[in-house]
Motif scaffolding. Sequence first.
Motif, PDB file in Angstrom:
ATOM      1  N   LEU A 159       0.821  -1.209   0.000  1.00 23.27           N
ATOM      2  CA  LEU A 159       0.000   0.000   0.000  1.00 23.27           C
ATOM      3  C   LEU A 159       0.855   1.259   0.000  1.00 23.27           C
ATOM      4  O   LEU A 159       0.528   2.240  -0.690  1.00 23.27           O
ATOM      5  CB  LEU A 159      -0.955  -0.008   1.194  1.00 23.27           C
ATOM      6  CG  LEU A 159      -2.067  -1.054   1.132  1.00 23.27           C
ATOM      7  CD1 LEU A 159      -2.883  -1.050   2.421  1.00 23.27           C
ATOM      8  CD2 LEU A 159      -2.972  -0.816  -0.074  1.00 23.27           C
ATOM      9  N   LEU A 160       1.939   1.242   0.753  1.00 24.90           N
ATOM     10  CA  LEU A 160       2.852   2.384   0.732  1.00 24.90           C
ATOM     11  C   LEU A 160       3.447   2.569  -0.660  1.00 24.90           C
ATOM     12  O   LEU A 160       3.588   3.695  -1.139  1.00 24.90           O
ATOM     13  CB  LEU A 160       3.964   2.201   1.762  1.00 24.90           C
ATOM     14  CG  LEU A 160       3.589   2.421   3.219  1.00 24.90           C
ATOM     15  CD1 LEU A 160       4.727   1.981   4.128  1.00 24.90           C
ATOM     16  CD2 LEU A 160       3.236   3.879   3.473  1.00 24.90           C
ATOM     17  N   ALA A 161       3.806   1.478  -1.305  1.00 21.79           N
ATOM     18  CA  ALA A 161       4.389   1.557  -2.642  1.00 21.79           C
ATOM     19  C   ALA A 161       3.385   2.097  -3.652  1.00 21.79           C
ATOM     20  O   ALA A 161       3.723   2.948  -4.482  1.00 21.79           O
ATOM     21  CB  ALA A 161       4.891   0.189  -3.083  1.00 21.79           C
ATOM     22  N   ILE A 162       2.143   1.640  -3.566  1.00 15.03           N
ATOM     23  CA  ILE A 162       1.138   2.054  -4.544  1.00 15.03           C
ATOM     24  C   ILE A 162       0.718   3.501  -4.342  1.00 15.03           C
ATOM     25  O   ILE A 162       0.612   4.271  -5.302  1.00 15.03           O
ATOM     26  CB  ILE A 162      -0.076   1.106  -4.485  1.00 15.03           C
ATOM     27  CG1 ILE A 162       0.331  -0.276  -5.006  1.00 15.03           C
ATOM     28  CG2 ILE A 162      -1.253   1.660  -5.282  1.00 15.03           C
ATOM     29  CD1 ILE A 162      -0.678  -1.381  -4.751  1.00 15.03           C
ATOM     30  N   PHE A 163       0.486   3.917  -3.094  1.00 16.91           N
ATOM     31  CA  PHE A 163      -0.056   5.249  -2.846  1.00 16.91           C
ATOM     32  C   PHE A 163       0.999   6.315  -2.544  1.00 16.91           C
ATOM     33  O   PHE A 163       0.773   7.490  -2.815  1.00 16.91           O
ATOM     34  CB  PHE A 163      -1.083   5.194  -1.719  1.00 16.91           C
ATOM     35  CG  PHE A 163      -2.302   4.408  -2.093  1.00 16.91           C
ATOM     36  CD1 PHE A 163      -3.164   4.856  -3.071  1.00 16.91           C
ATOM     37  CD2 PHE A 163      -2.564   3.196  -1.497  1.00 16.91           C
ATOM     38  CE1 PHE A 163      -4.275   4.130  -3.441  1.00 16.91           C
ATOM     39  CE2 PHE A 163      -3.679   2.451  -1.850  1.00 16.91           C
ATOM     40  CZ  PHE A 163      -4.544   2.924  -2.831  1.00 16.91           C
ATOM     41  N   LEU A 164       2.135   5.925  -1.984  1.00 17.71           N
ATOM     42  CA  LEU A 164       3.184   6.894  -1.650  1.00 17.71           C
ATOM     43  C   LEU A 164       4.521   6.513  -2.267  1.00 17.71           C
ATOM     44  O   LEU A 164       5.567   6.965  -1.814  1.00 17.71           O
ATOM     45  CB  LEU A 164       3.327   7.012  -0.125  1.00 17.71           C
ATOM     46  CG  LEU A 164       2.109   7.558   0.616  1.00 17.71           C
ATOM     47  CD1 LEU A 164       2.316   7.462   2.119  1.00 17.71           C
ATOM     48  CD2 LEU A 164       1.816   8.983   0.202  1.00 17.71           C
ATOM     49  N   GLY A 165       4.466   5.704  -3.302  1.00 15.31           N
ATOM     50  CA  GLY A 165       5.687   5.232  -3.938  1.00 15.31           C
ATOM     51  C   GLY A 165       6.506   6.330  -4.569  1.00 15.31           C
ATOM     52  O   GLY A 165       7.727   6.232  -4.648  1.00 15.31           O
ATOM     53  N   ASP A 166       5.858   7.399  -5.021  1.00 17.44           N
ATOM     54  CA  ASP A 166       6.615   8.484  -5.631  1.00 17.44           C
ATOM     55  C   ASP A 166       7.529   9.179  -4.633  1.00 17.44           C
ATOM     56  O   ASP A 166       8.502   9.820  -5.016  1.00 17.44           O
ATOM     57  CB  ASP A 166       5.708   9.482  -6.325  1.00 17.44           C
ATOM     58  CG  ASP A 166       4.540   9.943  -5.487  1.00 17.44           C
ATOM     59  OD1 ASP A 166       4.245   9.290  -4.470  1.00 17.44           O
ATOM     60  OD2 ASP A 166       3.912  10.946  -5.847  1.00 17.44           O
ATOM     61  N   PHE A 167       7.253   9.049  -3.346  1.00 19.28           N
ATOM     62  CA  PHE A 167       8.097   9.628  -2.307  1.00 19.28           C
ATOM     63  C   PHE A 167       9.013   8.589  -1.658  1.00 19.28           C
ATOM     64  O   PHE A 167       9.751   8.905  -0.733  1.00 19.28           O
ATOM     65  CB  PHE A 167       7.244  10.296  -1.227  1.00 19.28           C
ATOM     66  CG  PHE A 167       6.357  11.375  -1.771  1.00 19.28           C
ATOM     67  CD1 PHE A 167       6.890  12.538  -2.285  1.00 19.28           C
ATOM     68  CD2 PHE A 167       4.994  11.204  -1.794  1.00 19.28           C
ATOM     69  CE1 PHE A 167       6.075  13.537  -2.802  1.00 19.28           C
ATOM     70  CE2 PHE A 167       4.163  12.190  -2.310  1.00 19.28           C
ATOM     71  CZ  PHE A 167       4.717  13.359  -2.818  1.00 19.28           C
ATOM     72  N   GLY A 168       8.937   7.344  -2.090  1.00 22.22           N
ATOM     73  CA  GLY A 168       9.807   6.294  -1.572  1.00 22.22           C
ATOM     74  C   GLY A 168       9.432   5.787  -0.191  1.00 22.22           C
ATOM     75  O   GLY A 168      10.257   5.185   0.498  1.00 22.22           O
ATOM     76  N   ALA A 169       8.183   6.000   0.230  1.00 26.49           N
ATOM     77  CA  ALA A 169       7.761   5.601   1.578  1.00 26.49           C
ATOM     78  C   ALA A 169       7.971   4.110   1.817  1.00 26.49           C
ATOM     79  O   ALA A 169       8.377   3.709   2.915  1.00 26.49           O
ATOM     80  CB  ALA A 169       6.295   5.970   1.795  1.00 26.49           C
ATOM     81  N   HIS A 170       7.713   3.294   0.813  1.00 28.11           N
ATOM     82  CA  HIS A 170       7.873   1.850   0.982  1.00 28.11           C
ATOM     83  C   HIS A 170       9.335   1.466   1.164  1.00 28.11           C
ATOM     84  O   HIS A 170       9.646   0.521   1.885  1.00 28.11           O
ATOM     85  CB  HIS A 170       7.250   1.106  -0.205  1.00 28.11           C
ATOM     86  CG  HIS A 170       7.849   1.434  -1.536  1.00 28.11           C
ATOM     87  ND1 HIS A 170       7.783   2.696  -2.084  1.00 28.11           N
ATOM     88  CD2 HIS A 170       8.516   0.672  -2.433  1.00 28.11           C
ATOM     89  CE1 HIS A 170       8.384   2.685  -3.273  1.00 28.11           C
ATOM     90  NE2 HIS A 170       8.844   1.471  -3.495  1.00 28.11           N
ATOM     91  N   LYS A 171      10.237   2.195   0.541  1.00 23.99           N
ATOM     92  CA  LYS A 171      11.669   1.893   0.693  1.00 23.99           C
ATOM     93  C   LYS A 171      12.134   2.207   2.118  1.00 23.99           C
ATOM     94  O   LYS A 171      12.895   1.447   2.709  1.00 23.99           O
ATOM     95  CB  LYS A 171      12.503   2.681  -0.317  1.00 23.99           C
ATOM     96  CG  LYS A 171      12.241   2.281  -1.758  1.00 23.99           C
ATOM     97  CD  LYS A 171      12.626   0.836  -2.006  1.00 23.99           C
ATOM     98  CE  LYS A 171      12.472   0.473  -3.463  1.00 23.99           C
ATOM     99  NZ  LYS A 171      12.791  -0.910  -3.733  1.00 23.99           N
TER     100      LYS A 171
END
Length: 68
Positions: free
Chosen positions: A9-21
């Motif tokens: 979910l972090l990758a899909i919705f906040l992936g542009d900010f690298g939250a999932h990383k």
Amino acid sequence: MKNKLAAALLAIFLGDFGAHKFYLGRPGMGVLYLLFFWTGIPAVIGVIEGILYLLQSDKDFQEKYSKH
């Protein structure tokens, strides 16, 4: 132990900010995503990575992203 659904979910919705990383313990990649978020490329990659996280088995996900 990292949560696969949270990472996806972090990758899909906040992936542009690298939250999932950052969540997965890869801050270097997170910073790289932050540097290039204005291009839109990290957002596309984030959606793809989120889908890939969901398609992985729980065992494979934990082996790759959990610290032992």
